[in-house]
Design a protein around this motif. Structure first.
Motif, PDB file in Angstrom:
ATOM      1  N   ALA A   1       0.826  -1.202   0.000  1.00 42.78           N
ATOM      2  CA  ALA A   1       0.000   0.000   0.000  1.00 42.78           C
ATOM      3  C   ALA A   1       0.861   1.253   0.000  1.00 42.78           C
ATOM      4  CB  ALA A   1      -0.918  -0.008   1.225  1.00 42.78           C
ATOM      5  N   SER A   2       1.918   1.264   0.817  1.00 42.78           N
ATOM      6  CA  SER A   2       2.784   2.440   0.891  1.00 42.78           C
ATOM      7  C   SER A   2       3.545   2.655  -0.407  1.00 42.78           C
ATOM      8  CB  SER A   2       3.766   2.310   2.061  1.00 42.78           C
ATOM      9  OG  SER A   2       4.622   1.193   1.877  1.00 42.78           O
ATOM     10  N   ARG A   3       3.917   1.563  -1.069  1.00 40.31           N
ATOM     11  CA  ARG A   3       4.630   1.705  -2.344  1.00 40.31           C
ATOM     12  C   ARG A   3       3.729   2.280  -3.419  1.00 40.31           C
ATOM     13  NH1 ARG A   3       8.027  -3.962  -2.782  1.00 40.31           N
ATOM     14  NH2 ARG A   3       9.300  -3.644  -0.917  1.00 40.31           N
ATOM     15  N   SER A   4       2.481   1.837  -3.454  1.00 38.68           N
ATOM     16  CA  SER A   4       1.562   2.331  -4.479  1.00 38.68           C
ATOM     17  C   SER A   4       1.284   3.816  -4.276  1.00 38.68           C
ATOM     18  CB  SER A   4       0.250   1.542  -4.446  1.00 38.68           C
ATOM     19  OG  SER A   4      -0.413   1.732  -3.199  1.00 38.68           O
ATOM     20  N   LEU A   5       1.346   4.292  -3.018  1.00 36.12           N
ATOM     21  CA  LEU A   5       1.116   5.706  -2.743  1.00 36.12           C
ATOM     22  C   LEU A   5       2.371   6.533  -3.022  1.00 36.12           C
ATOM     23  CD1 LEU A   5      -0.904   5.460   0.596  1.00 36.12           C
ATOM     24  CD2 LEU A   5      -1.782   6.151  -1.644  1.00 36.12           C
ATOM     25  N   ALA A   6       3.525   6.009  -2.585  1.00 43.69           N
ATOM     26  CA  ALA A   6       4.770   6.769  -2.746  1.00 43.69           C
ATOM     27  C   ALA A   6       5.315   6.696  -4.158  1.00 43.69           C
ATOM     28  CB  ALA A   6       5.827   6.253  -1.763  1.00 43.69           C
ATOM     29  N   GLY A   7       5.130   5.530  -4.789  1.00 45.75           N
ATOM     30  CA  GLY A   7       5.586   5.364  -6.168  1.00 45.75           C
ATOM     31  C   GLY A   7       7.079   5.323  -6.332  1.00 45.75           C
ATOM     32  N   LYS A   8       7.800   4.987  -5.281  1.00 43.28           N
ATOM     33  CA  LYS A   8       9.254   4.890  -5.404  1.00 43.28           C
ATOM     34  C   LYS A   8       9.792   3.846  -4.427  1.00 43.28           C
ATOM     35  CE  LYS A   8      10.095   8.685  -2.160  1.00 43.28           C
ATOM     36  NZ  LYS A   8      10.764   9.994  -1.986  1.00 43.28           N
ATOM     37  N   VAL A   9      11.044   3.467  -4.651  1.00 41.58           N
ATOM     38  CA  VAL A   9      11.680   2.451  -3.816  1.00 41.58           C
ATOM     39  C   VAL A   9      12.307   3.117  -2.600  1.00 41.58           C
ATOM     40  CG1 VAL A   9      13.410   0.642  -3.750  1.00 41.58           C
ATOM     41  CG2 VAL A   9      12.149   1.088  -5.865  1.00 41.58           C
ATOM     42  N   SER A  10      12.030   2.623  -1.434  1.00 40.53           N
ATOM     43  CA  SER A  10      12.581   3.194  -0.205  1.00 40.53           C
ATOM     44  C   SER A  10      13.969   2.634   0.068  1.00 40.53           C
ATOM     45  CB  SER A  10      11.672   2.858   0.977  1.00 40.53           C
ATOM     46  OG  SER A  10      11.716   1.471   1.239  1.00 40.53           O
ATOM     47  N   PRO A  11      14.799   3.341   0.870  1.00 45.19           N
ATOM     48  CA  PRO A  11      16.116   2.806   1.225  1.00 45.19           C
ATOM     49  C   PRO A  11      16.033   1.440   1.887  1.00 45.19           C
ATOM     50  CG  PRO A  11      15.958   5.130   1.825  1.00 45.19           C
ATOM     51  CD  PRO A  11      14.578   4.691   1.407  1.00 45.19           C
ATOM     52  N   ALA A  12      14.998   1.227   2.702  1.00 45.99           N
ATOM     53  CA  ALA A  12      14.850  -0.071   3.359  1.00 45.99           C
ATOM     54  C   ALA A  12      14.648  -1.178   2.346  1.00 45.99           C
ATOM     55  CB  ALA A  12      13.672  -0.029   4.337  1.00 45.99           C
ATOM     56  N   ALA A  13      13.923  -0.850   1.263  1.00 48.11           N
ATOM     57  CA  ALA A  13      13.671  -1.851   0.228  1.00 48.11           C
ATOM     58  C   ALA A  13      14.953  -2.205  -0.507  1.00 48.11           C
ATOM     59  CB  ALA A  13      12.625  -1.342  -0.752  1.00 48.11           C
ATOM     60  N   THR A  14      15.790  -1.200  -0.834  1.00 44.47           N
ATOM     61  CA  THR A  14      17.031  -1.496  -1.554  1.00 44.47           C
ATOM     62  C   THR A  14      17.986  -2.296  -0.674  1.00 44.47           C
ATOM     63  OG1 THR A  14      17.931   0.647  -0.868  1.00 44.47           O
ATOM     64  CG2 THR A  14      16.851   0.542  -3.017  1.00 44.47           C
ATOM     65  N   ALA A  15      17.974  -2.053   0.631  1.00 40.17           N
ATOM     66  CA  ALA A  15      18.830  -2.815   1.535  1.00 40.17           C
ATOM     67  C   ALA A  15      18.411  -4.269   1.609  1.00 40.17           C
ATOM     68  CB  ALA A  15      18.803  -2.196   2.933  1.00 40.17           C
ATOM     69  N   SER A  16      17.157  -4.555   1.253  1.00 40.67           N
ATOM     70  CA  SER A  16      16.659  -5.925   1.298  1.00 40.67           C
ATOM     71  C   SER A  16      16.830  -6.653  -0.029  1.00 40.67           C
ATOM     72  CB  SER A  16      15.175  -5.918   1.691  1.00 40.67           C
ATOM     73  OG  SER A  16      15.008  -5.391   2.984  1.00 40.67           O
TER      74      SER A  16
ATOM     75  N   ALA B   1      28.208  -2.149  -3.568  1.00 38.10           N
ATOM     76  CA  ALA B   1      26.833  -2.077  -3.043  1.00 38.10           C
ATOM     77  C   ALA B   1      26.619  -0.759  -2.309  1.00 38.10           C
ATOM     78  CB  ALA B   1      26.574  -3.257  -2.115  1.00 38.10           C
ATOM     79  N   GLU B   2      27.661  -0.248  -1.672  1.00 34.74           N
ATOM     80  CA  GLU B   2      27.572   1.069  -1.040  1.00 34.74           C
ATOM     81  C   GLU B   2      27.446   2.162  -2.095  1.00 34.74           C
ATOM     82  OE1 GLU B   2      30.846   1.748   1.587  1.00 34.74           O
ATOM     83  OE2 GLU B   2      30.778  -0.273   2.443  1.00 34.74           O
ATOM     84  N   VAL B   3      28.277   2.047  -3.140  1.00 34.76           N
ATOM     85  CA  VAL B   3      28.266   3.053  -4.205  1.00 34.76           C
ATOM     86  C   VAL B   3      26.901   3.117  -4.881  1.00 34.76           C
ATOM     87  CG1 VAL B   3      29.288   3.702  -6.434  1.00 34.76           C
ATOM     88  CG2 VAL B   3      30.746   2.782  -4.613  1.00 34.76           C
ATOM     89  N   TYR B   4      26.278   1.954  -5.078  1.00 29.77           N
ATOM     90  CA  TYR B   4      24.992   1.892  -5.770  1.00 29.77           C
ATOM     91  C   TYR B   4      23.803   2.138  -4.847  1.00 29.77           C
ATOM     92  CZ  TYR B   4      27.991  -0.487  -9.203  1.00 29.77           C
ATOM     93  OH  TYR B   4      28.994  -0.828 -10.074  1.00 29.77           O
ATOM     94  N   GLY B   5      24.073   2.361  -3.566  1.00 32.04           N
ATOM     95  CA  GLY B   5      23.008   2.731  -2.646  1.00 32.04           C
ATOM     96  C   GLY B   5      22.293   1.592  -1.948  1.00 32.04           C
ATOM     97  N   TYR B   6      22.873   0.387  -1.984  1.00 37.94           N
ATOM     98  CA  TYR B   6      22.236  -0.754  -1.329  1.00 37.94           C
ATOM     99  C   TYR B   6      22.654  -0.896   0.135  1.00 37.94           C
ATOM    100  CZ  TYR B   6      20.969  -2.286  -6.040  1.00 37.94           C
ATOM    101  OH  TYR B   6      20.449  -2.360  -7.305  1.00 37.94           O
ATOM    102  N   ARG B   7      23.808  -0.317   0.477  1.00 43.31           N
ATOM    103  CA  ARG B   7      24.311  -0.392   1.842  1.00 43.31           C
ATOM    104  C   ARG B   7      24.800   0.992   2.255  1.00 43.31           C
ATOM    105  NH1 ARG B   7      25.917  -5.413   4.069  1.00 43.31           N
ATOM    106  NH2 ARG B   7      27.428  -4.239   5.315  1.00 43.31           N
TER     107      ARG B   7
END
Length: 378
Positions: free
Chosen positions: A78-93, A172-178
């Motif tokens: 639900a939050s993704r459909s409203l925000a329409g973007k990937v959160s930092p928590a999602a990229t870390a996962s 992974a740090e450079v690309y924003g995953y960590r």
């Protein structure tokens, strides 16, 4: 991967297998449970956001109920459909293997083709089986230490795999995953291994030379390669890939080497050896199979026969490079000069050859006795 209506009983009874097991839920699209070969069990949510695949770990299935996990999955969707973007928590996962694939795709230009091939081998054989299925943001220093310890029986593979894993986690740090500065590979100590340097003594060089003389008529190109390796201290790949335009002004101008373009200075004997070779095309050592050079496999097969006949079965082709360095040391050449002859970009790399001239150092110490020792008696 299978699909099923997940129940708490099903989640509790899932057992680890040899390969990672994913069971997806039929109720919430993209929601499921993953069971790793190690026994770790976790809930996940797999979805698409702005055309990008996002795989997020929801929680440990041993510590969280299915009902709770479903609730979190619903909230995330639900939050993704409203925000329409990937959160930092999602990229870390994001899964480790997905990030690694991206790293190899984007970072490969920094590696030479052969290095890339070798690094991919270590990744597939030593790294991926351990970290597959882990969220990139969940990998800790303890995880890396356990992985490194698991490779204690193959210390060479461990030492060469560690930098590859470090590159993956650093990028992974450079690309924003960590988070920046979170690379858990930093400071991992390598295994201490005994040096493998082997060099030929003068008697062994003589035996090798006689075997090469016997084989010169039937295998002239391969004999010339071995002699050139001994006379230049060059690497196999540098000699095998030579083209005639690379030889001019009495030198070899290598277009590429382990340390980049470099010049190989040739002795009169090495120049005479090359001048006697037939020029039948662009390759200095052409194969009989099309427009290509002789392969490393062909050379290695020839070398196995040669070393057996010469009575040096433990000597590798690369040890001819060590022999070149040891003879130069024995004849008084400096570390700086030998480093230039071998094409070392870092003088510290050349220092490992100094122990090969221990006998010469001992002789030098004895030679100083009459000068510095004074009279031994009255």
């Amino acid at each position: 991967m299978t699909k099923s209506r997940l129940t708490q009983r099903l989640v509790d009874t899932l057992k680890p297998r040899k390969k990672t097991l994913d069971v997806r839920d039929c109720v919430i699209r993209g929601f499921g449970v993953r069971v790793l070969p190690s026994g770790r069990k976790s809930f996940f949510l797999h979805s698409q956001v702005d055309g990008k695949r996002v795989w997020q770990s929801i929680g440990d299935a041993h510590a969280m109920t299915l009902e709770c996990a479903r609730g979190r999955a619903t909230s995330l969707l639900a939050s993704r459909s409203l925000a329409g973007k990937v959160s930092p928590a999602a990229t870390a996962s994001t899964l480790f293997e997905d990030v690694a694939d991206e790293v190899f795709r984007r970072y490969k230009r920094h590696w030479k083709p052969r290095t890339l091939e070798v690094n991919l081998g270590y990744y597939r054989n030593q790294i991926l089986p351990w970290f597959k299925g882990c969220a990139i943001g969940d990998i800790t220093r303890h995880d890396v230490q356990r992985w490194f310890a698991s490779l204690h029986s193959t210390p060479v593979a461990a030492d060469r795999s560690a930098p590859v894993l470090s590159v993956i986690l650093r990028q992974a740090e450079v690309y924003g995953y960590r988070p920046e500065g979170s690379n858990p590979c930093t400071g991992i100590k390598r295994y201490r291994r005994r040096g493998r340097e082997r060099f030929l003594n003068f008697d062994e060089i003589g035996r090798l030379s006689r075997v090469l003389d016997d084989k010169r008529e039937k295998r002239p190109l391969l004999v010339a390669i071995v002699r050139l390796l001994l006379l230049t201290g060059a690497r196999k790949s540098e000699i095998l890939t030579l083209k005639w335009p690379d030889y001019r002004e009495g030198k070899l101008y290598l277009r590429d080497s382990k340390t980049g373009p470099r010049t190989v200075w040739l002795s009169s004997l090495a120049r005479r050896l090359l001048d006697d070779l037939p020029r039948t095309g662009r390759w200095m050592f052409p194969s009989h199979r099309g427009d290509r050079h002789l392969s490393e496999g062909t050379l290695d097969h020839f070398w196995r026969d040669v070393r057996a006949e010469a009575g040096i079965p433990d000597v590798r082709c690369h040890d001819l490079r060590h022999t070149y360095a040891s003879v130069a040391l024995a004849h008084g050449e400096t570390i700086l000069t030998i480093g230039r002859l071998l094409g070392h970009s870092n003088p510290a790399t050349t220092l490992k050859y100094t122990h090969l001239a221990d006998a010469s150092v001992h002789e030098a110490a004895e030679a100083l006795v009459p000068v510095l020792g004074g009279r031994a008696g009255p």
